[in-house]
Design an enzyme around this catalytic site. Structure first.
Site, PDB file in Angstrom:
ATOM      1  N   LYS A  31      38.927  43.212  17.455  1.00  0.00           N
ATOM      2  CA  LYS A  31      38.196  43.513  16.223  1.00  0.00           C
ATOM      3  C   LYS A  31      36.733  43.828  16.545  1.00  0.00           C
ATOM      4  O   LYS A  31      35.943  42.955  16.876  1.00  0.00           O
ATOM      5  CB  LYS A  31      38.234  42.335  15.244  1.00  0.00           C
ATOM      6  CG  LYS A  31      37.654  42.751  13.888  1.00  0.00           C
ATOM      7  CD  LYS A  31      37.015  41.622  13.134  1.00  0.00           C
ATOM      8  CE  LYS A  31      35.525  41.541  13.193  1.00  0.00           C
ATOM      9  NZ  LYS A  31      34.715  42.676  12.753  1.00  0.00           N
ATOM     10  N   GLU A  86      30.635  33.743  23.681  1.00  0.00           N
ATOM     11  CA  GLU A  86      29.435  34.307  24.321  1.00  0.00           C
ATOM     12  C   GLU A  86      28.432  34.508  23.204  1.00  0.00           C
ATOM     13  O   GLU A  86      28.601  35.408  22.381  1.00  0.00           O
ATOM     14  CB  GLU A  86      29.758  35.653  24.985  1.00  0.00           C
ATOM     15  CG  GLU A  86      30.798  35.593  26.088  1.00  0.00           C
ATOM     16  CD  GLU A  86      30.306  34.924  27.353  1.00  0.00           C
ATOM     17  OE1 GLU A  86      29.098  34.600  27.438  1.00  0.00           O
ATOM     18  OE2 GLU A  86      31.127  34.703  28.249  1.00  0.00           O
ATOM     19  N   CYS A  93      21.627  40.169  24.268  1.00  0.00           N
ATOM     20  CA  CYS A  93      21.718  38.710  24.256  1.00  0.00           C
ATOM     21  C   CYS A  93      20.986  38.045  25.421  1.00  0.00           C
ATOM     22  O   CYS A  93      20.393  36.991  25.264  1.00  0.00           O
ATOM     23  CB  CYS A  93      23.175  38.291  24.245  1.00  0.00           C
ATOM     24  SG  CYS A  93      24.126  39.045  25.561  1.00  0.00           S
ATOM     25  N   GLU A 100      16.116  33.450  18.451  1.00  0.00           N
ATOM     26  CA  GLU A 100      16.560  34.760  18.927  1.00  0.00           C
ATOM     27  C   GLU A 100      16.228  35.795  17.860  1.00  0.00           C
ATOM     28  O   GLU A 100      16.615  35.657  16.705  1.00  0.00           O
ATOM     29  CB  GLU A 100      18.072  34.734  19.170  1.00  0.00           C
ATOM     30  CG  GLU A 100      18.571  36.054  19.698  1.00  0.00           C
ATOM     31  CD  GLU A 100      20.069  36.064  19.947  1.00  0.00           C
ATOM     32  OE1 GLU A 100      20.817  35.674  19.037  1.00  0.00           O
ATOM     33  OE2 GLU A 100      20.479  36.454  21.045  1.00  0.00           O
TER      34      GLU A 100
HETATM   35  P1  TAP Z   1      27.809  38.145  14.561  1.00  0.00           P
HETATM   36  O1  TAP Z   1      27.268  38.335  13.204  1.00  0.00           O
HETATM   37  O2  TAP Z   1      28.033  36.783  15.062  1.00  0.00           O
HETATM   38  O3  TAP Z   1      29.179  38.984  14.579  1.00  0.00           O
HETATM   39  C1  TAP Z   1      29.956  39.091  15.745  1.00  0.00           C
HETATM   40  C2  TAP Z   1      31.381  39.434  15.356  1.00  0.00           C
HETATM   41  O4  TAP Z   1      31.959  38.329  14.672  1.00  0.00           O
HETATM   42  C3  TAP Z   1      31.502  40.632  14.416  1.00  0.00           C
HETATM   43  O5  TAP Z   1      32.645  41.368  14.769  1.00  0.00           O
HETATM   44  C4  TAP Z   1      31.660  39.964  13.065  1.00  0.00           C
HETATM   45  O6  TAP Z   1      32.297  40.784  12.110  1.00  0.00           O
HETATM   46  C5  TAP Z   1      32.526  38.771  13.448  1.00  0.00           C
HETATM   47  N1  TAP Z   1      32.526  37.663  12.484  1.00  0.00           N
HETATM   48  C6  TAP Z   1      31.590  37.369  11.549  1.00  0.00           C
HETATM   49  N2  TAP Z   1      31.957  36.272  10.861  1.00  0.00           N
HETATM   50  C7  TAP Z   1      33.151  35.854  11.362  1.00  0.00           C
HETATM   51  C8  TAP Z   1      34.026  34.768  11.060  1.00  0.00           C
HETATM   52  N3  TAP Z   1      33.754  33.874  10.121  1.00  0.00           N
HETATM   53  N4  TAP Z   1      35.154  34.638  11.782  1.00  0.00           N
HETATM   54  C9  TAP Z   1      35.439  35.515  12.762  1.00  0.00           C
HETATM   55  N5  TAP Z   1      34.654  36.583  13.080  1.00  0.00           N
HETATM   56  C10 TAP Z   1      33.508  36.735  12.399  1.00  0.00           C
HETATM   57  O7  TAP Z   1      26.914  38.840  15.668  1.00  0.00           O
HETATM   58  P2  TAP Z   1      26.255  40.275  15.630  1.00  0.00           P
HETATM   59  O8  TAP Z   1      25.171  40.227  14.617  1.00  0.00           O
HETATM   60  O9  TAP Z   1      27.315  41.319  15.498  1.00  0.00           O
HETATM   61  O10 TAP Z   1      25.640  40.398  17.116  1.00  0.00           O
HETATM   62  C11 TAP Z   1      24.440  39.833  17.461  1.00  0.00           C
HETATM   63  C12 TAP Z   1      24.626  38.478  18.115  1.00  0.00           C
HETATM   64  O11 TAP Z   1      25.525  38.580  19.207  1.00  0.00           O
HETATM   65  C13 TAP Z   1      23.356  37.934  18.723  1.00  0.00           C
HETATM   66  O12 TAP Z   1      23.199  36.567  18.397  1.00  0.00           O
HETATM   67  C14 TAP Z   1      23.565  38.076  20.219  1.00  0.00           C
HETATM   68  O13 TAP Z   1      22.859  37.189  21.025  1.00  0.00           O
HETATM   69  C15 TAP Z   1      25.019  37.906  20.341  1.00  0.00           C
HETATM   70  N6  TAP Z   1      25.493  38.532  21.575  1.00  0.00           N
HETATM   71  C16 TAP Z   1      25.845  37.724  22.608  1.00  0.00           C
HETATM   72  C17 TAP Z   1      26.250  38.275  23.797  1.00  0.00           C
HETATM   73  C18 TAP Z   1      26.641  37.379  24.933  1.00  0.00           C
HETATM   74  S1  TAP Z   1      27.455  38.036  26.136  1.00  0.00           S
HETATM   75  N7  TAP Z   1      26.331  36.123  24.950  1.00  0.00           N
HETATM   76  C19 TAP Z   1      26.322  39.643  23.935  1.00  0.00           C
HETATM   77  C20 TAP Z   1      25.977  40.435  22.862  1.00  0.00           C
HETATM   78  C21 TAP Z   1      25.568  39.859  21.676  1.00  0.00           C
HETATM   79  P3  TAP Z   1      31.493  41.806  11.160  1.00  0.00           P
HETATM   80  O14 TAP Z   1      30.055  41.733  11.523  1.00  0.00           O
HETATM   81  O15 TAP Z   1      32.114  43.104  11.453  1.00  0.00           O
HETATM   82  O16 TAP Z   1      31.757  41.357   9.766  1.00  0.00           O
END
Ligand code: TAP
Length: 495
Positions: free
Chosen positions: A177, A252, A286, A383
């Site tokens: 997803k 992650e 990240c 962050e």
């Molecule tokens: P999130 O808002 O956490 O979303 C990540 C994924 O989880 C999306 O596909 C989102 O879906 C889904 N999601 C949201 N609520 C969920 C739930 N209740 N149950 C299951 N899945 C759910 O993160 P983001 O804003 O996309 O990305 C930024 C964050 O990612 C930052 O905090 C960053 O640090 C972190 N990140 C970490 C890493 C590593 S390797 N540690 C790498 C990249 C990014 P939708 O958004 O499509 O609704």
């Protein structure tokens, strides 16, 4: 306009309620594709498909060499379509085209690594256990089963590959997803995988809301494992919800990594490195080096050079090959980052350069450096996920380590020094998953990547990453076939 459908059981289909969502270019605001929005029922359907494929053994029982061959076909497809994938990635995520091109190259490279690893037998014979000489002990690495793979918006194609690669190499079947913000290249990947010999149902790719379909994957008892990359906040929710059937989870999550410049560092190189560490992909990274710790002895010279370098960065159209800094992902992120700039000023930090938006309608934010920061400030603790760098002065190595470790996160970090032994000592003391010495961001497909503390659970990449998608099974084979020679157990009573 391009329309992407759900990919379930080897077929492309509309979502059950026929709804779609738009793929929007963050820089131009243009809607350039429509994507079928999966319902919870569609997610259940995708899980059924993956479950059936797993239980049938069409993937897990395939000879390793065959799994490897099919995964290499995916590599070929990515390479053949590299130009188009890079363009779509830049349009969808706001990545500069330069970075998007590199992302596609790295995605193919990582998938190739996992394809090779699919052919490697990770089973082991264990010596010296049980009854030496009369028993054989085997450690088998078996696929964990059906894996739900949930990814964020910052590196859409790379993240998809980083999840699919180890899961498929281990023999799992999957439901991927992507984030709604950036679902296009994952959907392109579905089309490419469909052109390979991948058996139907092994890879399912569905787009839609995290709180609906992501949540369904996390709660569904037929999913054995969740591989998640995203925010710490959602990671915690997943951990709680996955408890239902005690799913295995890899998380992650976020970071606030310290990048430490020692007084013996090459100043020009570490200035370049600090800029790369903090502002790569508009700081939406990240492991980014978002807290820059600079030794007081070189501070003034370093800061002058940093200001000059950052103020020359070109913010603009991500499709322009000379742009260094494109838009942030969406309006919500734009407002959030601008609010952090405000908060930094209110807390007494000083803007060295940047701090404004050259064009709000295009979601552009200047690369911004704050000085006079202390580690208690919001901009040093939270962050931000935007082009903001917080610079903190330190007086000795001990203090640098203390500041670096004073964070709820522990994902990345850097040390810049001409003295490898000194840098290594600091790297060892840093409570974080990866430390780069005189470099930053560089991933090694063979080296584990992941977080200490609230940056996550588990590791990606390398053998550790593949093991996250396996269960360890111990098989004990006793060589004694005669009952009279069996001693089931021997009680040793101490005198
Ligand atoms: P999130 O808002 O956490 O979303 C990540 C994924 O989880 C999306 O596909 C989102 O879906 C889904 N999601 C949201 N609520 C969920 C739930 N209740 N149950 C299951 N899945 C759910 O993160 P983001 O804003 O996309 O990305 C930024 C964050 O990612 C930052 O905090 C960053 O640090 C972190 N990140 C970490 C890493 C590593 S390797 N540690 C790498 C990249 C990014 P939708 O958004 O499509 O609704």
């Amino acid at each position: 306009m391009e329309k992407y459908l759900l990919y379930i059981n080897g077929e492309f289909k509309e979502s059950s309620d026929k709804t779609t969502f738009d793929a929007v270019n963050p820089y131009s605001g243009e809607v350039f594709a429509q994507i079928s929005k999966a319902t919870a029922e569609d997610a259940k359907d995708a899980v059924r498909s993956a479950r059936k494929a797993f239980d049938s053994g069409i993937w897990s029982e395939l000879p390793r060499s065959e799994r490897s061959r099919i995964m290499k076909q995916i590599v070929d497809k990515i390479n053949e379509n590299a130009k188009q994938l890079a363009k779509l990635e830049a349009m969808d995520s706001g990545s500069t085209i330069r970075k998007a091109g590199e992302d596609v190259y790295l995605s193919a490279r990582s998938m190739n690594y996992f394809a090779k690893m699919a052919d490697v037998d990770l089973d082991e014979n264990i010596e010296g256990l049980s009854r030496p000489g009369v028993s054989k002990n085997i450690l088998r690495r078996e696929p964990v089963g059906v894996a739900g793979l949930i990814i964020p918006w910052n590196f859409p194609l790379k993240m998809a590959v980083w999840k699919l690669g180890p899961a498929l190499a281990a023999g799992c079947t999957v439901i991927l997803k992507p984030a709604q913000e950036t679902s296009v290249t994952a959907n392109e990947l579905a089309r490419l995988i469909d052109m390979t010999d991948m058996p139907k149902g092994v890879v399912n790719i569905i787009s839609g809301s995290g709180s609906i379909i992501g949540n369904e994957l996390v709660n569904n008892a037929d999913v054995d494992k969740i591989g998640f990359t995203g925010s710490t906040e959602v990671g915690k929710t997943i951990m709680i919800n996955a408890a239902g059937n005690l799913k295995k989870i890899t998380l992650e999550c976020g970071g606030k990594s310290a990048n430490i410049v020692l007084d013996d560092a090459d100043i020009d190189m570490s200035v370049d490195g600090a800029v790369y560490a903090a502002f790569y992909h508009q700081g939406q990274c990240c492991e980014g080096g978002t807290r820059l710790l600079v030794h007081e002895k070189i501070y003034d010279e370093f800061i002058a050079k940093l200001k000059s370098k950052v103020s020359k960065m070109k913010t603009g159209d991500p499709m322009d090959k000379t742009s260094d800094n494109g838009p942030v992902i969406n309006r919500k992120q734009f407002d959030l980052v601008m609010n952090y700039i405000k908060a930094g000023k209110e807390e007494g930090a000083e803007v060295l350069t940047g701090g404004k938006s050259p064009d709000e309608s295009r979601l552009l934010i200047e690369p911004t450096v704050f000085v006079n920061v202390n580690n208690k400030m919001k901009i040093a603790r939270e962050e931000i996920f935007g082009p903001i760098l917080a610079v903190i002065k330190f007086k000795d190595d001990e203090e640098a380590v203390r500041i670096a470790n004073d964070s709820i996160y522990g994902l990345g970090g850097g040390v810049w020094s001409r003295d490898d032994a000194r840098a290594l000592k600091i790297a060892s003391a840093m409570r974080t998953g990866t430390v780069w010495i005189n470099d930053y961001h560089l991933m090694n497909d063979r080296a584990p990547f992941g977080g200490y503390k609230q940056s996550g659970i588990g590791r990606e990449f390398g053998i550790d990453g593949i093991k996250e998608y396996t269960e360890a099974k111990h098989i004990h084979i006793d060589e004694i076939k005669d009952l009279n020679k069996k001693t089931w157990y021997k009680t040793v009573v101490p005198d």
